[in-house]
Design a protein around this motif. Sequence first.
Motif, PDB file in Angstrom:
ATOM      1  N   ARG A 339      -4.358  20.905 -11.660  1.00  0.00           N
ATOM      2  CA  ARG A 339      -4.136  20.925 -10.219  1.00  0.00           C
ATOM      3  C   ARG A 339      -5.407  20.562  -9.457  1.00  0.00           C
ATOM      4  NH1 ARG A 339      -0.663  25.375 -11.459  1.00  0.00           N
ATOM      5  NH2 ARG A 339      -2.367  26.873 -11.152  1.00  0.00           N
ATOM      6  N   ARG A 340      -6.552  21.092  -9.935  1.00  0.00           N
ATOM      7  CA  ARG A 340      -7.812  20.737  -9.273  1.00  0.00           C
ATOM      8  C   ARG A 340      -8.115  19.249  -9.424  1.00  0.00           C
ATOM      9  NH1 ARG A 340      -9.540  25.898 -11.262  1.00  0.00           N
ATOM     10  NH2 ARG A 340     -10.530  24.913 -13.087  1.00  0.00           N
ATOM     11  N   ALA A 341      -7.801  18.712 -10.621  1.00  0.00           N
ATOM     12  CA  ALA A 341      -8.023  17.284 -10.831  1.00  0.00           C
ATOM     13  C   ALA A 341      -7.142  16.437  -9.922  1.00  0.00           C
ATOM     14  CB  ALA A 341      -7.758  16.931 -12.292  1.00  0.00           C
ATOM     15  N   GLU A 342      -5.893  16.870  -9.728  1.00  0.00           N
ATOM     16  CA  GLU A 342      -4.986  16.136  -8.841  1.00  0.00           C
ATOM     17  C   GLU A 342      -5.490  16.166  -7.398  1.00  0.00           C
ATOM     18  OE1 GLU A 342      -2.416  14.266  -9.310  1.00  0.00           O
ATOM     19  OE2 GLU A 342      -2.335  14.498 -11.497  1.00  0.00           O
ATOM     20  N   ARG A 343      -5.968  17.337  -6.943  1.00  0.00           N
ATOM     21  CA  ARG A 343      -6.494  17.424  -5.576  1.00  0.00           C
ATOM     22  C   ARG A 343      -7.712  16.531  -5.403  1.00  0.00           C
ATOM     23  NH1 ARG A 343      -5.136  23.036  -6.175  1.00  0.00           N
ATOM     24  NH2 ARG A 343      -7.303  23.536  -6.733  1.00  0.00           N
ATOM     25  N   SER A 344      -8.571  16.512  -6.420  1.00  0.00           N
ATOM     26  CA  SER A 344      -9.752  15.658  -6.360  1.00  0.00           C
ATOM     27  C   SER A 344      -9.375  14.194  -6.326  1.00  0.00           C
ATOM     28  CB  SER A 344     -10.656  15.946  -7.569  1.00  0.00           C
ATOM     29  OG  SER A 344     -11.748  15.051  -7.605  1.00  0.00           O
ATOM     30  N   ARG A 345      -8.366  13.830  -7.120  1.00  0.00           N
ATOM     31  CA  ARG A 345      -7.927  12.435  -7.160  1.00  0.00           C
ATOM     32  C   ARG A 345      -7.359  12.011  -5.808  1.00  0.00           C
ATOM     33  NH1 ARG A 345      -4.632  12.876 -11.083  1.00  0.00           N
ATOM     34  NH2 ARG A 345      -6.207  12.525 -12.696  1.00  0.00           N
ATOM     35  N   ARG A 346      -6.591  12.907  -5.157  1.00  0.00           N
ATOM     36  CA  ARG A 346      -6.012  12.580  -3.864  1.00  0.00           C
ATOM     37  C   ARG A 346      -7.113  12.387  -2.816  1.00  0.00           C
ATOM     38  NH1 ARG A 346      -1.913  16.325  -5.436  1.00  0.00           N
ATOM     39  NH2 ARG A 346      -2.953  18.014  -4.308  1.00  0.00           N
ATOM     40  N   ARG A 347      -8.136  13.256  -2.872  1.00  0.00           N
ATOM     41  CA  ARG A 347      -9.236  13.089  -1.904  1.00  0.00           C
ATOM     42  C   ARG A 347      -9.965  11.778  -2.123  1.00  0.00           C
ATOM     43  NH1 ARG A 347     -10.058  18.652  -3.028  1.00  0.00           N
ATOM     44  NH2 ARG A 347     -11.742  18.121  -4.498  1.00  0.00           N
ATOM     45  N   THR A 348     -10.150  11.412  -3.388  1.00  0.00           N
ATOM     46  CA  THR A 348     -10.867  10.176  -3.703  1.00  0.00           C
ATOM     47  C   THR A 348     -10.073   8.954  -3.260  1.00  0.00           C
ATOM     48  OG1 THR A 348     -11.917  11.224  -5.607  1.00  0.00           O
ATOM     49  CG2 THR A 348     -11.922   8.830  -5.562  1.00  0.00           C
ATOM     50  N   ASP A 349      -8.734   9.038  -3.443  1.00  0.00           N
ATOM     51  CA  ASP A 349      -7.868   7.895  -3.135  1.00  0.00           C
ATOM     52  C   ASP A 349      -7.544   7.801  -1.646  1.00  0.00           C
ATOM     53  OD1 ASP A 349      -7.886   7.337  -5.789  1.00  0.00           O
ATOM     54  OD2 ASP A 349      -5.919   8.241  -6.210  1.00  0.00           O
TER      55      ASP A 349
END
Length: 352
Positions: A339-349
């Motif tokens: 879940r943390r990785a998904e949130r980080s990916r969304r912020r990056t994208d």
Amino acid sequence: MSVPRMLTGDRPTGRLHLGHYVGSIANRVRLHQRYESFFIIADLHMLTTRNRREDIDQVSGNAREMVTDILAAGVDPDRATFYLQSAIPEVGDLNTLLQNLVTVPRLERVPSLKDMARDAGKEEMPYGLLGYPVLQAADILCVKGEVVPVGRDNAAHVEVTREIARRFNHLYGPVFPVPELIQADTPSLVGTDGAAKMSKSRGNTIALSDDPATVRRKVRGMYTDPNRVRADVPGSVEGNPVFAYHEVFNSDRDEIADLARRYRAGQVGDVEVKERLVVALERFLAPIRERRAEIEADRGLVDRLIVEGTERTRQVVRHTLVEVRRAMGLTGAYQQVRRRAERSRRRTDAPA
């Protein structure tokens, strides 16, 4: 109401013998109608003492022989699930999780492990053999076995399983039943050489599939009372393997009593006592041979049973492993990271 489960089985190292029958098969035949019965073909356990490539190449053939022997002894194929241990990798996953719930000193106190190492010609204890009881615990608990019929040699192994189940349930919640041991009524059967228990590695066995001529030859060569040099010399019945076999396999109790009385009085020779044993063993083995012939006549039956049973068992084990990982929190740990990785990916994208 669910039917309780039984787990039992053998290593695929060759055909089963009278010692197997006395130690576990008789109990399996009696119990398998009352339980949902899983029969493991324990080839991973075989690797603890036999791990050469030529040993592994014999697994499939030995597995078929083993299943055939069990069916011929009286197990109903419609009431039994046979499976190949190595074809279910999730058992190894469970073994990894359970091995942290038992200590090395505890495993070193299991008496049969040193005997197994010695019989296999091992000068030092292999790591896998020391962990044999833990893998056995994984075998039993992966199908949530509630009953385990065992010979005397394996009772200490199953006690380790009971301890691991209790430890897991205490730490993580009630996932596993604590399995019940059901020991054989008869102690382990002495080998035809009279020197030790019946064992394939010692070559002192009478196989369930031996033909009449082979049975007669092996019985004629059996150890008896070493102090008895002639038929008219009183002999000892106690500790005499021939009489031990009579007690287990001869249904004519009056005949046994008569032979024992005359043997002690020096009124009967070893030849007659052995010939009577041959007759008794033939009464016992003939129906088993007949059932074996019927099973072998149905070509592919045993292979189908193993494949279908393995596929069914793997589904059961996968479900158990999901429960285990969830109870331990392992699934939650990865989900948090993901879940943390998904949130980080969304912020990056996200667009600037």
